[in-house]
Design a protein around this motif. Sequence first.
Motif, short mmCIF file in Angstrom:
data_model
loop_
_atom_site.label_atom_id
_atom_site.label_comp_id
_atom_site.label_asym_id
_atom_site.label_seq_id
_atom_site.Cartn_x
_atom_site.Cartn_y
_atom_site.Cartn_z
N LEU A 254 0.82 -1.18 -0.01
CA LEU A 254 0.00 -0.12 -0.02
C LEU A 254 0.83 1.43 -0.20
CD1 LEU A 254 -2.65 1.35 0.00
CD2 LEU A 254 -2.77 1.00 2.66
N ALA A 255 2.10 1.19 0.70
CA ALA A 255 2.87 2.35 0.83
C ALA A 255 3.52 2.48 -0.61
CB ALA A 255 3.97 1.98 1.98
N VAL A 256 3.93 1.64 -1.27
CA VAL A 256 4.62 1.67 -2.41
C VAL A 256 3.69 2.07 -3.32
CG1 VAL A 256 5.73 0.26 -4.26
CG2 VAL A 256 6.26 -0.27 -1.99
N ALA A 257 2.56 1.65 -3.50
CA ALA A 257 1.44 2.17 -4.31
C ALA A 257 1.08 3.82 -4.12
CB ALA A 257 0.12 1.17 -4.15
N THR A 258 1.00 4.08 -2.80
CA THR A 258 0.89 5.41 -2.54
C THR A 258 1.70 6.43 -3.28
OG1 THR A 258 -0.35 4.69 -0.39
CG2 THR A 258 0.47 6.93 -0.82
N PHE A 259 3.20 6.10 -2.95
CA PHE A 259 4.15 6.79 -3.54
C PHE A 259 4.18 6.86 -5.12
CE2 PHE A 259 5.81 6.73 0.74
CZ PHE A 259 6.44 7.95 1.02
N CYS A 260 4.09 5.92 -5.59
CA CYS A 260 3.91 5.57 -6.97
C CYS A 260 2.49 6.56 -7.85
CB CYS A 260 3.74 4.30 -7.52
SG CYS A 260 5.25 3.40 -7.08
N ALA A 261 1.61 6.47 -6.96
CA ALA A 261 0.35 7.18 -7.35
C ALA A 261 0.72 8.63 -7.18
CB ALA A 261 -0.83 6.87 -6.69
N ALA A 265 0.23 11.26 -10.14
CA ALA A 265 -0.43 12.57 -10.23
C ALA A 265 0.34 13.83 -10.49
CB ALA A 265 -1.20 12.37 -8.78
N THR A 266 1.52 13.52 -9.99
CA THR A 266 2.34 14.99 -10.16
C THR A 266 2.65 15.03 -11.77
OG1 THR A 266 3.42 14.56 -8.10
CG2 THR A 266 4.70 15.69 -9.82
N TYR A 267 2.97 13.92 -12.46
CA TYR A 267 3.35 13.86 -13.74
C TYR A 267 2.01 14.43 -14.35
CZ TYR A 267 4.22 12.34 -18.38
OH TYR A 267 4.36 12.38 -19.92
N LEU A 268 0.69 13.82 -14.17
CA LEU A 268 -0.56 14.46 -15.09
C LEU A 268 -0.63 15.85 -14.72
CD1 LEU A 268 -2.74 11.32 -14.38
CD2 LEU A 268 -1.46 11.86 -16.45
N ALA A 269 -0.40 16.27 -13.57
CA ALA A 269 -0.77 17.64 -12.94
C ALA A 269 0.16 18.63 -13.64
CB ALA A 269 -0.93 17.86 -11.38
N LEU A 270 1.58 18.13 -13.50
CA LEU A 270 2.62 19.15 -13.65
C LEU A 270 3.63 18.81 -14.97
CD1 LEU A 270 3.56 20.21 -10.22
CD2 LEU A 270 2.05 21.46 -11.68
N GLY A 271 3.53 17.39 -15.32
CA GLY A 271 4.55 17.01 -16.36
C GLY A 271 5.62 16.57 -15.66
N ILE A 272 6.17 16.49 -14.40
CA ILE A 272 7.03 16.13 -13.75
C ILE A 272 7.03 14.62 -13.25
CG2 ILE A 272 8.72 16.68 -11.61
CD1 ILE A 272 7.55 19.31 -11.63
N HIS A 273 8.21 13.97 -13.69
CA HIS A 273 8.14 12.74 -13.58
C HIS A 273 9.46 12.40 -12.62
CE1 HIS A 273 11.56 11.45 -15.86
NE2 HIS A 273 11.03 12.07 -16.72
N PHE A 274 9.48 11.35 -12.02
CA PHE A 274 10.30 10.71 -10.99
C PHE A 274 10.45 9.19 -11.20
CE2 PHE A 274 11.11 14.31 -8.67
CZ PHE A 274 12.03 14.15 -7.59
#
Length: 313
Positions: A254-261, A265-274
């Motif tokens: 669940l924690a891994v999924a939370t960070f990946c989600a 969301a950051t990529y969809l919102a700001l175009g920033i990926h990690f």
Amino acid sequence: MSATTTTPSGGLLRKVGGAVTGWWFTPLPLARVAVFRVLVYAFVVFDVLFVANDVIPHGYTPDLYQPTLLGRVLHLPPLGVAGGWALLVVLVAACVLGIVATTSTRVSGRVQLVTGWTVAVAFWVWMLNSQGFAYVSHDHLALMVAVAVLPTVGVARPFDVDTSQAAGWALRCTQIAVVLTYFGSAFSKWIRSGSPQAWANGAVFVWAIMRRGSDLVTWTLQFPWILRLGQWGLLAIEFLSPVVLFLRGKWLYLAVATFCAFHLATYLALGIHFLPTVICWAAFLPLEKLPVWLRARFTPRAPGGSETGTASA
């Protein structure tokens, strides 16, 4: 003869030392390392071609090279255009050969070691050059640690049934690097803003959305309290990120999924990926189950129900 006595403090120290050692060197499947190695090397190829792909262009402006601390300690010069191309060829070739050596039993295990150390050295030189031109991307921290520790495990293949303390240590180092990416980011916010609450109550998200926000999030500019709540939430999960190192089972997933989600969301919102960090979250997962599942899913079966090539009882 006098009996040897053990002081309570000595016994406690041994227990604590044993617990710490066991945590660092938990025996883990070699198959997990093998799958993780394939995943990491495949991503490194993608990374140097499409993400951290600025080393060759840097060769045209060597005068702008200002190496980071490690680059200065190692006296790494600017690579130049020809040096950048040569390093790229070596790095991509080593990654491809490393994947082949890991997945094929026909290739000597020594090839894994040679390609592993080649990838480690070449990728570090590549990234130190990439980070030596005024921009340091902390999303590569875990990936750089991963390529450095994977060769220390030795030979590992996707269907190995053995466990290894070396495998546990390598994966633990990667996990810690993943966590430090977030925990260090929280401290950076603290230092730059003067206090955690100063950053969380600021207008960082407003600035980011105004600068590069997509249509999915620009509407939030009308509701600053939502953005401030998001900033507090981000700061909280960054400071709490070390907890992930001690989770197990469904809570860990669940924690891994939370960070990946969050990164999605950051990529969809700001175009920033990690992506370099996201890939390394795989170090927390039971990757050894993937080859078994793939073989069961795609191996042809004989009419009697047994796998093709397997003698029936």
